[in-house]
Scaffold this active site. Structure first.
Site, PDB file in Angstrom:
ATOM      1  N   PHE A 143       1.147  -5.792  -1.355  1.00  0.00           N
ATOM      2  CA  PHE A 143       1.703  -6.282  -0.010  1.00  0.00           C
ATOM      3  C   PHE A 143       0.640  -6.418   1.100  1.00  0.00           C
ATOM      4  CE2 PHE A 143       3.796  -6.360   3.617  1.00  0.00           C
ATOM      5  CZ  PHE A 143       4.863  -7.502   3.872  1.00  0.00           C
ATOM      6  N   ASP A 228      -7.002  -2.778   2.420  1.00  0.00           N
ATOM      7  CA  ASP A 228      -6.036  -3.128   3.684  1.00  0.00           C
ATOM      8  C   ASP A 228      -5.294  -1.475   3.927  1.00  0.00           C
ATOM      9  OD1 ASP A 228      -3.638  -3.714   4.903  1.00  0.00           O
ATOM     10  OD2 ASP A 228      -2.938  -5.261   3.515  1.00  0.00           O
ATOM     11  N   LYS A 257      -0.396  -2.340  12.786  1.00  0.00           N
ATOM     12  CA  LYS A 257       0.532  -1.302  12.960  1.00  0.00           C
ATOM     13  C   LYS A 257       0.377  -0.244  13.809  1.00  0.00           C
ATOM     14  CE  LYS A 257       3.496  -2.297   8.794  1.00  0.00           C
ATOM     15  NZ  LYS A 257       2.876  -2.945   7.510  1.00  0.00           N
TER      16      LYS A 257
END
Ligand SMILES: *Cc1c(COP(=O)(O)O)cnc(C)c1O
Length: 407
Positions: A143, A228, A257
């Site tokens: 993802f 990531d 985030k």
């Protein structure tokens, strides 16, 4: 119309909003630390932390102060002009993460796109790959976000079905399989993009030694390793970056985030000088990327993460919580897994799906979210205390010792 109860808010969302999410039926109006409150006044412990964007806890007062201070001073200049927050943000971020260069963006997906562009450019201008032949290897069940290029190399049918045609130049290998990665590398391979722990896939850890082997392979074959860390980074796993658990360093690291503690979208690509220096003026950018408000917020978010010992707390409370889940010995649990405060409980198929249990936990004041059919993800803010962890465990004990409908 009086809009003070849950059903009214949900009706409004349903009437006017795109239906691209299926949230729990809880309407939140306030947050402080690990707690959130719904419009009916009920209090919950947030065990999702906005997919790890509020690692520092909701509405952290020091980040809030930085936000309001900077918002009264200067918010946006675009990168056409310089601002007095950007340099300090770069310096602090690079010192903390041992990077040479950083490139600020807004959302996580933009950081991923940026890294893909940088890796391709490096491939053509430094590695000598023939024009338009660059290949980037990614993992099955990855993802990395929702843009067209990124969903094009997803293996989740819901993420990509009916959205093609997609960007070419990607190959998919199984996560955790070093032999498959080795076999997929060609002279045209410029990068390997991978999550240290696959979050959306259900908190999947690779076999021990995988990343050490990945690092060595990427170095010998002259392939950029892009980690990531948008979800795993900034303390979530009990280290500043999850790569520290593996004792490796990526060539490009993506964070987002929690870089803003949940106040504002801020992401960044971290790099060594060799790779990032392939970019020249005009080749990439973002109107909001690196704006003074984002920089001030991110500086405060990083500062409190370190100064308030949140990373160490994530390690301590994470292992306490994981041990607590294991000690439950629920016959419905298939596996308890994770690192730091990035945890998941996978239920057996006989349990009938994770959603009902998340709803039962909600009734007991704990907000968790299912991922895929059978997995409950547990990722509270990193400031959670031992007694709050005990509250989470008590709710799990209650819910998993009876069937979800009556719980
Ligand atoms: C959330 C996430 C992204 C995308 O971030 P957005 O801010 O939603 O675009 C990318 N990679 C990982 C690992 C993530 O968890």
């Amino acid at each position: 119309m009086a809009r003070d109860n849950t059903a009214d808010f949900i009706a409004l969302e349903t009437q006017y909003g795109a239906a691209n999410y299926r949230p729990l039926d809880v309407v939140l109006t306030r947050g402080e630390g690990v707690h959130v409150w719904d419009v009916e006044g009920r209090r919950y412990i947030d065990c999702l932390s906005a997919y790890s964007a509020v690692n520092q806890g909701h509405c952290h007062p020091k980040i809030l102060a930085a936000l309001t201070r900077q918002a009264q001073q200067l918010t946006l200049t675009s990168r056409a002009f310089r601002n007095d927050q950007l340099g300090a943000f770069y310096e602090e971020l690079c010192a903390l993460t041992h990077s040479h260069k950083a490139l600020p963006m807004n959302s996580g997906a933009e950081a991923v796109e940026t890294a893909l562009k940088v890796a391709r450019k490096w491939g053509y201008t430094v590695k000598g790959v023939p024009q338009d032949q660059a290949e980037i290897i990614v993992c099955r069940d990855n993802f990395h976000g929702r843009t067209l290029t990124i969903v094009g190399f997803s293996t989740d049918p819901a993420a990509r079905r009916d959205f093609g045609p997609f960007t070419p130049g990607f190959r998919i290998v199984p996560f955790g399989d070093i032999k498959a990665l080795e076999a997929a590398i060609t002279p045209f391979t410029v990068a390997f993009l991978v999550e240290p722990i696959q979050g959306e896939a259900g908190v999947i850890l690779p076999p021990p030694g995988y990343f050490k082997a990945v690092r060595a392979l990427c170095s010998t074959r002259n392939v950029i390793l892009i980690l990531d860390e948008i979800q795993t980074g900034l303390g979530r796993t009990g280290k500043l970056l999850a790569e520290e658990h593996e004792a490796i360093e990526a060539d490009l690291t993506l964070i987002g985030k929690a870089l803003s503690g949940g106040f504002y979208p801020v992401s960044a690509v971290l790099s060594n000088a060799e790779v990032m220096d392939v970019l020249h003026p005009g080749e990439h950018g973002s109107t909001f990327g690196g704006n003074p408000l984002a920089c001030a917020v991110a500086r405060a978010a990083l500062k409190v993460l370190i100064e308030e010992g949140m990373i160490e707390n994530a390690m301590r409370m994470g292992s306490y919580l994981k041990t607590g889940f294991e000690a439950l010995h629920s016959p419905l649990f298939k596996e308890v897994r994770g690192r730091g405060l990035m945890l998941a409980v996978e239920l057996l198929p006989e349990a009938g799906g994770a959603r009902g249990y998340c709803e039962a936990l909600q009734r007991r004041g704990i907000l968790c979210k299912e991922t895929h059919e059978h997995t409950i993800r547990i990722a509270p803010p990193l400031i959670i205390t031992k007694s709050e962890v005990d509250e989470v465990l008590d709710a799990f004990v209650a819910v998993f010792s009876r069937d979800p409908v009556s719980a």
